[in-house]
Write a protein that holds these residues in place. Sequence first.
Motif, PDB file in Angstrom:
ATOM      1  N   LEU A 117       0.828  -1.215   0.000  1.00  0.00           N
ATOM      2  CA  LEU A 117       0.000   0.000   0.000  1.00  0.00           C
ATOM      3  C   LEU A 117       0.859   1.261   0.000  1.00  0.00           C
ATOM      4  O   LEU A 117       0.467   2.282  -0.581  1.00  0.00           O
ATOM      5  CB  LEU A 117      -0.928  -0.006   1.224  1.00  0.00           C
ATOM      6  N   GLN A 167       1.504   2.191  -3.564  1.00  0.00           N
ATOM      7  CA  GLN A 167       0.404   2.386  -4.512  1.00  0.00           C
ATOM      8  C   GLN A 167       0.172   3.863  -4.845  1.00  0.00           C
ATOM      9  O   GLN A 167       0.131   4.698  -3.943  1.00  0.00           O
ATOM     10  CB  GLN A 167      -0.878   1.798  -3.922  1.00  0.00           C
ATOM     11  N   THR A 180      -3.449  12.568   1.195  1.00  0.00           N
ATOM     12  CA  THR A 180      -3.478  11.099   1.093  1.00  0.00           C
ATOM     13  C   THR A 180      -2.092  10.522   0.827  1.00  0.00           C
ATOM     14  O   THR A 180      -1.857   9.333   1.074  1.00  0.00           O
ATOM     15  CB  THR A 180      -4.384  10.637  -0.066  1.00  0.00           C
ATOM     16  N   ALA A 236      -1.029   9.577  -1.839  1.00  0.00           N
ATOM     17  CA  ALA A 236      -1.152   8.470  -2.789  1.00  0.00           C
ATOM     18  C   ALA A 236      -1.568   8.922  -4.178  1.00  0.00           C
ATOM     19  O   ALA A 236      -1.883   8.089  -5.027  1.00  0.00           O
ATOM     20  CB  ALA A 236      -2.174   7.465  -2.249  1.00  0.00           C
ATOM     21  N   HIS A 238      -0.553  -4.806  -9.077  1.00  0.00           N
ATOM     22  CA  HIS A 238      -0.649  -3.602  -8.249  1.00  0.00           C
ATOM     23  C   HIS A 238       0.729  -2.967  -8.051  1.00  0.00           C
ATOM     24  O   HIS A 238       0.834  -1.842  -7.593  1.00  0.00           O
ATOM     25  CB  HIS A 238      -1.258  -3.950  -6.891  1.00  0.00           C
ATOM     26  N   GLN A 295      -7.813   2.603  -1.967  1.00  0.00           N
ATOM     27  CA  GLN A 295      -6.863   2.057  -0.987  1.00  0.00           C
ATOM     28  C   GLN A 295      -7.502   0.968  -0.137  1.00  0.00           C
ATOM     29  O   GLN A 295      -6.892  -0.065   0.128  1.00  0.00           O
ATOM     30  CB  GLN A 295      -6.346   3.185  -0.091  1.00  0.00           C
ATOM     31  N   GLU A 296      -8.748   1.199   0.280  1.00  0.00           N
ATOM     32  CA  GLU A 296      -9.416   0.195   1.129  1.00  0.00           C
ATOM     33  C   GLU A 296      -9.645  -1.117   0.362  1.00  0.00           C
ATOM     34  O   GLU A 296      -9.434  -2.203   0.902  1.00  0.00           O
ATOM     35  CB  GLU A 296     -10.735   0.750   1.681  1.00  0.00           C
ATOM     36  N   THR A 318      -7.900  -2.163  -2.124  1.00  0.00           N
ATOM     37  CA  THR A 318      -6.598  -2.789  -2.330  1.00  0.00           C
ATOM     38  C   THR A 318      -6.114  -3.468  -1.056  1.00  0.00           C
ATOM     39  O   THR A 318      -5.577  -4.584  -1.085  1.00  0.00           O
ATOM     40  CB  THR A 318      -5.566  -1.727  -2.776  1.00  0.00           C
ATOM     41  N   ALA A 319      -6.326  -2.803   0.054  1.00  0.00           N
ATOM     42  CA  ALA A 319      -5.903  -3.382   1.338  1.00  0.00           C
ATOM     43  C   ALA A 319      -6.600  -4.720   1.574  1.00  0.00           C
ATOM     44  O   ALA A 319      -5.971  -5.709   1.950  1.00  0.00           O
ATOM     45  CB  ALA A 319      -6.215  -2.412   2.474  1.00  0.00           C
ATOM     46  N   LEU A 337      -5.099   1.319   7.332  1.00  0.00           N
ATOM     47  CA  LEU A 337      -4.708   2.417   6.444  1.00  0.00           C
ATOM     48  C   LEU A 337      -4.387   3.681   7.238  1.00  0.00           C
ATOM     49  O   LEU A 337      -3.478   4.442   6.859  1.00  0.00           O
ATOM     50  CB  LEU A 337      -5.808   2.671   5.411  1.00  0.00           C
ATOM     51  N   ARG A 388      -0.867   5.710   7.080  1.00  0.00           N
ATOM     52  CA  ARG A 388      -0.733   7.150   6.854  1.00  0.00           C
ATOM     53  C   ARG A 388       0.061   7.817   7.976  1.00  0.00           C
ATOM     54  O   ARG A 388       0.930   8.650   7.733  1.00  0.00           O
ATOM     55  CB  ARG A 388      -2.127   7.786   6.741  1.00  0.00           C
TER      56      ARG A 388
END
Lengths: 389, 389, 389, 389
Positions: free
Chosen positions: C12, C15, C57, C59, C276, C307-308, C310-311, C349, C353
């Motif tokens: 993550l 990403q 973010t 990201a 990914h 992101q969620e 993907t997590a 996540l 962060r």
Amino acid sequence: MTDLRDEALAALAQQTIELPSWAFGNSGTRFKVFSTPGVPRDPFEKVSDAAQVHRHTGAAPRVSLHIPWDLVDDYGKLAAHAADEGVTIGAVNSNVFQDDDYRLGSLCNPDARIRAKAVAHHLACIDVMRQTGSTDLKIWLADGLNYPGQDDLRARQDRLAEGLAQVYAGLDADMRLLLEYKFFEPAFYATDVPDWGTSLLHCLALGERASVVLDTGHHAPGTNIEFVVAQLLRAGRLGAFDFNSRFYADDDLIVGAADPFQLFRIMSEIVGAGAHLPTSGVNFMLDQCHNIEPKIPGQIRSVMNVQEATAKALLVDREALAEAQTSGDVLGANGVLMDAYNTDVRGLLADLRESQGLPRDPYAAFAATGYLDRIAAERIGGAQASWGA
Amino acid sequence: MTDLRDEALAALAQQTIELPSWAFGNSGTRFKVFSTPGVPRDPFEKVSDAAQVHRHTGAAPRVSLHIPWDLVDDYGKLAAHAADEGVTIGAVNSNVFQDDDYRLGSLCNPDARIRAKAVAHHLACIDVMRQTGSTDLKIWLADGLNYPGQDDLRARQDRLAEGLAQVYAGLDADMRLLLEYKFFEPAFYATDVPDWGTSLLHCLALGERASVVLDTGHHAPGTNIEFVVAQLLRAGRLGAFDFNSRFYADDDLIVGAADPFQLFRIMSEIVGAGAHLPTSGVNFMLDQCHNIEPKIPGQIRSVMNVQEATAKALLVDREALAEAQTSGDVLGANGVLMDAYNTDVRGLLADLRESQGLPRDPYAAFAATGYLDRIAAERIGGAQASWGA
Amino acid sequence: MTDLRDEALAALAQQTIELPSWAFGNSGTRFKVFSTPGVPRDPFEKVSDAAQVHRHTGAAPRVSLHIPWDLVDDYGKLAAHAADEGVTIGAVNSNVFQDDDYRLGSLCNPDARIRAKAVAHHLACIDVMRQTGSTDLKIWLADGLNYPGQDDLRARQDRLAEGLAQVYAGLDADMRLLLEYKFFEPAFYATDVPDWGTSLLHCLALGERASVVLDTGHHAPGTNIEFVVAQLLRAGRLGAFDFNSRFYADDDLIVGAADPFQLFRIMSEIVGAGAHLPTSGVNFMLDQCHNIEPKIPGQIRSVMNVQEATAKALLVDREALAEAQTSGDVLGANGVLMDAYNTDVRGLLADLRESQGLPRDPYAAFAATGYLDRIAAERIGGAQASWGA
Amino acid sequence: MTDLRDEALAALAQQTIELPSWAFGNSGTRFKVFSTPGVPRDPFEKVSDAAQVHRHTGAAPRVSLHIPWDLVDDYGKLAAHAADEGVTIGAVNSNVFQDDDYRLGSLCNPDARIRAKAVAHHLACIDVMRQTGSTDLKIWLADGLNYPGQDDLRARQDRLAEGLAQVYAGLDADMRLLLEYKFFEPAFYATDVPDWGTSLLHCLALGERASVVLDTGHHAPGTNIEFVVAQLLRAGRLGAFDFNSRFYADDDLIVGAADPFQLFRIMSEIVGAGAHLPTSGVNFMLDQCHNIEPKIPGQIRSVMNVQEATAKALLVDREALAEAQTSGDVLGANGVLMDAYNTDVRGLLADLRESQGLPRDPYAAFAATGYLDRIAAERIGGAQASWGA
């Protein structure tokens, strides 16, 4: 317009539509299979019924088989019976979805033993082809998943490629492999050959004698089927049609019953590319279920519907069309197409039939023969053929 | 949030989900019905299997019957068997689609004799209700047309209204008539009760004890089902749910398997209106087909999925939601809903079960019992129950 | 599971999600484009707003341009501005649908002059790429037909192939051509690149630096998008995503808003293939319209949703999954996937962060900055950027 | 058949189709509104263009207005202008979707001030009706939600009921309220009047002068529209049609362009119930967008398409149809319907027009007038009318 009419008659005289043996047996939905007196009990009776369609329309000289539904001891005898009835055996369809082993798939199954069994079944079908003179091996797979995660989508494609290669290797030099795609059913989450793109990729990997089968009922809602036809013709890989019609899913209704304008557009794309000619290599077949209506009349109506759509497509004034298209005349170009569609071609086809020594109205002529009553009286005992038989 | 959690636990403790007897028999698609060792051979065994689901989840105390699939000589004995197993008989479903007479419909059939037969079948179902203590007559009709023109759309509505009125008149005072609608299948051109509007119009005409059944798989693609729920609740006529899930048509997969977020939105609409409470009169049922997966575990998973969606719906901070809605804060309001959806409620439900003396994980607990192996070994001989049986 | 968590955090952290400049301008439907105070009036202000998303973010370090919407005199200056704001210029999108000349199409137009104009526009876009350091030319064509017969479907494919070849020839060696497909809209009868098969065929014909763009909202109802992802990865031609979500057509809602489970399945297919990772060559972009909600918060929410998903995909226990799949355990395999999906990953996540020096909740942190009020106050006068501008 | 032909001619001579003023202005998609020389700049020019359609077809004597698109200072003057041009003002359409206030809805908005504003707009429309002699207030609301949770589905229904009641109370005794429904767009998650059931429930609550408007493009994919027609006729609440056609969503193409067979089935249901007669109270209107084709010819083609479908519907041999239906002859009944559909009625309609002193081919006759060139030359300066104007 006179010229178009003459050309149309000439082209229509050459058009042939292949009939599915299974359309003459019982079929239904998951809720109920209704039975009808007189339904064939074996492949010989199916071929006899199919021959009735050809006898009255003159346009349906071939019958497709489905193995093991049409399993017989002696295929030479079945081919001879067909010849006696005035027809020939067409494509051979493999069936790898009605054995408990195929619960999780056939060529895509995670179990190597079952994949090998599915390959072997296809090789057996090729043997039937040799015995019946068939040159088209038609493959539709029920393979797919009902639940996300149930199996690996990509691994299944790899297994599929491997299995198809083994089958392709078993073909004789004059044989073709035709790979059908279907949006969904019986799998409800993912289907292993769900669209023309997937089928085409596998055909391209296999070789030049592999082509795509387009079943008109096997698309997502709203799909522009004539566009797919154009794409497959452009790629040189439109092998065959399975004609039928649908309002919702794969309803398998009589072709032209749900959307006759769509059928016309498809045939117009075919005619525009010259793919209606026998030399095109496109095999025009029916694949339908007559669940509540009588089967032979249903097939006769279907053949007539394809002929009517083709006749209209042949009457499109393609010079005027091209001119309107080139000049950006949207309504004019559409109007040229609609002029052909709005034409009543039933008289033209009746004239054609008359010129061929056939009845002007095959549907009425067949009804007048009393054949349905005869088979209802004669075919007593035995088990009626059906999808599951 | 603590308060919400406590309230959620209290509400979840009261929630019950009715199981369909037919989910424990074999089912399939028109292509194949796969069989599994141990599948029940009669309604008694179906009830026993259903009771396993209740035993492990504590949330499935009723079993629906389908007549004639669940025809027995002595319904008192079946009800007693259910009681012995710790469950009761729920809704009685009429089945007027598996007799050759119903080829062109049941209550809508053009033939008055067949319509009368269909009415009589419903009266017989009411008799089963009397014998089993059931109070819900659930009607789903397969009536419809495959071809345009096949019958008169409006005349069929009139016949339907007449037939339903005769059935309604046969109900006892404490009984309800629940009318289900379905977008398509098995009819492929027109269905006689295709949408909630049609079902509701008939229920309004019948009287206060007629209500609509919403099957989550019976809608056109893209239909906003929670909106329909809200409408039927507003009209006071949401009688029951048939839960399942679908990617394409009426796939009848495990509820929550295809779109868990949709299930949550539906339950959120239910909770927002207080319709999750036992007093609401909404009967929450499953109606699914376990074609390729084991049936009892499939039902357990389904019950758990409904519970999880309900738990999330109960965790929606409705005060914060209303505030954001009123102030026009689009992302804020959506965020309140998503906060509840994104919460992992499995622990909360495990705690609830533990407090009720139930296993924290009913799926694993059932697997550990060896029940499936036992019935596979014991249920030898006889014909497995199935849709057609 | 600890290992999975650590691996997930590592993945993550790498990403990145590219933002579309046009998401910060106004957008709407054919019925109305609502305006909002503070909306950017030029590409510089769009880049500044996009940079806010990255600031909170961590990201979203790239911004896509759309030409001519993002036409500026000095692209070096725009790139420098981006660098000042901490972001870079990503893909350049050509726009050949908002000039009266393109009424009947761009690269597929029957008029050679207009086709040449469309090719020239693409070459101009390549020039913008050189000036901004962009390496991805992203092409979505609005080309299509509203009426049957309006133009020749197959001739348009030929023109398309020719035009794309001219554009491809204009690319520098380090540049890619990304061809997007779309089911329908703005054309309502036929679209010239309607499906992944068509896009892929053109990419294969062009060469190795041509790849397909998958926009999650550009498919027929019911399409299994993760299957398409798997196919394009298998063919080595998945170039980029345009993320958004939809209930009906190309609704362009916040990604993950309509069907978060589908987004998870897509990301699970991506993760399962290692796509990914930054080295995969797949560019993950957003393409959305914030018609009624505030734009910067809408983009922040979108990045968080990707992101969620993907997590969760990274938390799938792939060993257990493979084992269940291989053994044919349908419910078990599905259960492994659902376990990951049902996990609440928001804490994970937030931890990530925090470890990166970012706010745990980017949405709340941005709201707290007062940026929206500031731009509403400052950006007075001028015309707000919009699709048509 | 001679009798049917005579009856058909008599009925067709009475048929009228109302034209939408907005079809003569510019329209487009969210991507682009193309402009055309000669497009009207005000309601007077729109009425003049509409009158051209009536002049050549003799079947389009009314023009609908859309307020505020057709705002003028003096409606008496507009009505007089219409009379001068040989037409009258038809329905008045309210427009509560193009003001920034309506971002979150009009009659359903959470803000009471905005709801009151929307009610007031409808009362102003009623005033326009009084001044123009219109008796139909046609309401289509763009109200809906883009995100789950954005607002309360049920509360919005309550607000809607309240607002509609206020509008209904403002009607004069000879006026009707016509409530249109739409599946989706511009709202993408939930629409407040999404289906016929919702519209009908509100009409029933309002009173006898409230009826439903059926727009042929406003349904879920696969919806059987003739069934909805039959239901609304049975309930006595089919107030009006908005005719157009669609392949995908609400494409607003020329009626009959996408599925002429569906249009025929709809008209057959209408004719079967006698609802084609002027006394039926069903107002047959067009509602289309001519985005890329010329507008007046597009409207002429549309009127001709409705006439052709109606002519075919009038040629259905209803005695033979009823007989086949009653006897359960599926293919026979379908055949009766198809016989009428397959008939080429263009000659019959040309004969009718000739007998009325009209051109046999209105499309060609209009083209020959040079009107389009004339307005292109004359209408210089000013802003062309468009959806947003």
